[in-house]
Design an enzyme around this catalytic site. Structure first.
Site, PDB file in Angstrom:
ATOM      1  N   SER A  95       0.227  65.922  16.827  1.00 18.37           N
ATOM      2  CA  SER A  95       0.242  67.164  17.671  1.00 18.37           C
ATOM      3  C   SER A  95      -0.802  66.900  18.750  1.00 18.37           C
ATOM      4  O   SER A  95      -0.578  65.950  19.832  1.00 18.37           O
ATOM      5  CB  SER A  95      -0.191  68.245  16.768  1.00 18.37           C
ATOM      6  OG  SER A  95      -0.172  69.431  17.549  1.00 18.37           O
ATOM      7  N   ASP A 238       1.416  71.123  24.253  1.00 18.67           N
ATOM      8  CA  ASP A 238       0.477  70.067  23.514  1.00 18.67           C
ATOM      9  C   ASP A 238       1.475  68.695  23.346  1.00 18.67           C
ATOM     10  O   ASP A 238       2.517  68.708  23.597  1.00 18.67           O
ATOM     11  CB  ASP A 238      -0.110  70.696  22.135  1.00 18.67           C
ATOM     12  CG  ASP A 238       0.848  70.956  21.082  1.00 18.67           C
ATOM     13  OD1 ASP A 238       2.030  70.898  21.040  1.00 18.67           O
ATOM     14  OD2 ASP A 238       0.588  70.773  19.733  1.00 18.67           O
ATOM     15  N   ASP A 240       3.095  67.468  20.730  1.00 23.75           N
ATOM     16  CA  ASP A 240       4.332  67.307  19.967  1.00 23.75           C
ATOM     17  C   ASP A 240       5.315  68.751  20.347  1.00 23.75           C
ATOM     18  O   ASP A 240       6.381  68.995  19.765  1.00 23.75           O
ATOM     19  CB  ASP A 240       4.065  67.388  18.405  1.00 23.75           C
ATOM     20  CG  ASP A 240       3.499  68.556  17.769  1.00 23.75           C
ATOM     21  OD1 ASP A 240       2.948  69.377  18.544  1.00 23.75           O
ATOM     22  OD2 ASP A 240       3.456  68.568  16.668  1.00 23.75           O
ATOM     23  N   ASP A 242       5.017  71.689  19.911  1.00 24.34           N
ATOM     24  CA  ASP A 242       5.187  73.119  19.034  1.00 24.34           C
ATOM     25  C   ASP A 242       4.615  74.232  19.822  1.00 24.34           C
ATOM     26  O   ASP A 242       4.711  75.431  19.577  1.00 24.34           O
ATOM     27  CB  ASP A 242       4.820  73.062  17.442  1.00 24.34           C
ATOM     28  CG  ASP A 242       3.323  72.587  17.324  1.00 24.34           C
ATOM     29  OD1 ASP A 242       2.824  72.142  18.299  1.00 24.34           O
ATOM     30  OD2 ASP A 242       3.110  72.775  16.247  1.00 24.34           O
TER      31      ASP A 242
HETATM   32 MG    MG Z   1       1.414  70.518  17.906  1.00 25.12          MG
END
Ligand code: MG
Length: 450
Positions: A95, A238, A240, A242
């Site tokens: 992440s 960020d 990744d 999400d």
């Molecule tokens: Mg993330």
């Protein structure tokens, strides 16, 4: 207590995430799911390919079939698990953590993250060596599936009014932080007819452009450039993708609770229903839910708890204050690509600048602090704390201890991964939030000394 699992999967550096560990934990995961089809994807971290190969070996060794999406955002994996009706998935990504970190985000059916409690069951299979090895003729294949990114992009484009967005020709400055958003966000917003300017949007697992967490401090370049280039908004993800955060046309950084509140209004205008969030999320969400005909439902802090409850309640939206929002019409994981498209659509729909949309959201101030406390003492301190504060306000015990006052609240929670007890407060005035956090910090400090 889980030894390796955190709020969403297992995160660590290479001292924990060795190839041997990765094979064994992934074969334990495959055993837990009882085989079936597993979707995997990863971000561009330098350790990603090694961990991908170990994960594939572990999964194949217990008879799972593997579909590899390659380098994609974590929500692309969650979406594909749901769409393909797979048994589960693994997103290999740490992440927003620094580049030397990596992680396995394990997910079950419908792409819903494996919680800490489910993780403990997988750990027991791991520790007790109850891994079900496949026979030689039961070992399945790996399918490479490069289309998932495109499918994700097309699904999101269909979820917004592209004609409307095309007309407005918004000028957007994107900062993908060299993360996996680089693979989908600039292209998607261009195809929707926006004028797109990018910074840090070449995929690079060493994150040379900026730190991967989209905090105000890490987004200085974006914040300083939005006004200079006359953009209607700045958008940053960020590592990744999400989570996403926004900067308004004046160069103001918008905290995640504000964009989540705005997203809540958007979702409730489409359909009325429950709104799921964590017990540590701003009252801005509860107020917005109430105003637009939704009902707030609280869960423990952690993505998997939000996703699970959203599915159970057939909720209209879910999310947390750091900028992670779940759009259940598409899938149950937090998805920064959908959130970006929906907020862009809203700017076009209202014909108003982002700053004025944000101004319509409830205003709260918060303060946070932490107190050192060894892991084994945390529960004892929290129990004593509960006794000590009896009668001070309405107590909610979903995760730690939250005390609701008339216009403010405080939550005292044990950190899962570190030797801390965290204290977080919210009020209508900054001074009041600071006062509350200090008051309860002193109490927790005293209790953890005894
Ligand atoms: Mg993330």
């Amino acid at each position: 207590m889980a030894k390796y699992f955190g709020t969403y999967g297992i995160r660590g550096k290479l001292d924990l995430l060795t190839s041997e560990f990765a094979v064994k934990i992934c074969s334990s995961f495959g055993t837990y799911l009882n085989g079936g089809k597993i979707i995997i994807g990863r971000d561009a971290r330098l350790t990603g390919e090694m961990l991908r190969n170990a994960a594939v070996a572990g999964l194949l060794s217990v008879g799972c079939e593997v579909v590899d999406l390659g380098v994609v955002p974590a929500p692309t994996v969650e979406l594909k698990v749901k769409e393909a009706k797979a048994s589960g998935g693994i997103a290999i990504t740490a992440s927003h953590n620094p580049p030397e970190w990596n992680a396995f985000k394990f997910m079950g059916a419908d792409g819903i993250g494996v919680s800490k409690e489910e993780g403990e069951k997988i750990e027991r299979i791991f520790e007790e060596n109850r891994i079900k090895k496949a026979e030689w003729n039961e070992v399945k294949k790996v399918e490479n599936y490069p289309n998932a990114l495109k499918e994700h992009k097309e699904i999101v484009k269909k979820y917004v009014n592209s004609e409307l967005i095309k007309k407005e020709k918004l000028r957007l400055l994107l900062d993908c932080g060299n993360g996996t958003a680089s693979l989908i966000a600039p292209q998607m917003l261009k195809e929707l007819g926006c004028q797109v300017i990018t910074i840090n949007s070449q995929l690079d697992g060493s994150f040379p452009g900026r730190n991967s967490e989209p905090t105000k401090d890490n987004l200085r370049d974006l914040i300083n450039s939005v006004k200079t280039i006359g953009a209607d908004a700045g958008i940053a993800w960020d590592g990744d993708a999400d989570r996403v955060v926004f900067v308004d046309e004046k160069g103001n950084y918008i905290f995640g609770d504000k964009s989540f509140a705005l997203s809540t209004r958007i979702a409730l205008e489409e359909r009325k229903g429950p709104v799921v969030t964590t017990i540590a999320t701003s009252n801005a969400i509860a107020d917005t839910a109430q105003k637009y005909g939704g009902k707030i439902e609280y869960v423990k802090v952690g993505g998997p708890y939000i996703s699970k409850r959203v599915r159970e309640l057939h909720a209209v939206i879910g999310g947390e204050e750091a900028g992670g929002v779940v759009w259940p019409k598409i899938h149950y994981g937090k998805d920064g690509i959908i959130t970006a498209a929906k907020i862009v659509e809203e700017i076009c729909k209202q014909g108003a600048p982002l700053s004025s949309l944000v101004k319509e959201m409830p205003e709260y101030y918060n303060a946070k602090t932490k107190v050192n406390c060894p892991s084994k003492k945390k529960m004892e301190v929290l129990n004593k704390f509960k006794e000590r504060i009896k009668g001070e306000g309405k107590i909610i015990e979903i995760d730690g201890v939250r005390i609701n006052f008339t216009d403010s609240w405080v939550i005292v929670r044990a950190s899962w991964t570190e030797d801390y007890i965290r204290i977080f407060s919210e009020a209508k005035k900054q001074k009041e939030a600071d006062r509350i956090v200090e008051k309860y910090k002193e109490i927790v400090k005293k209790l953890s000394k005894n």
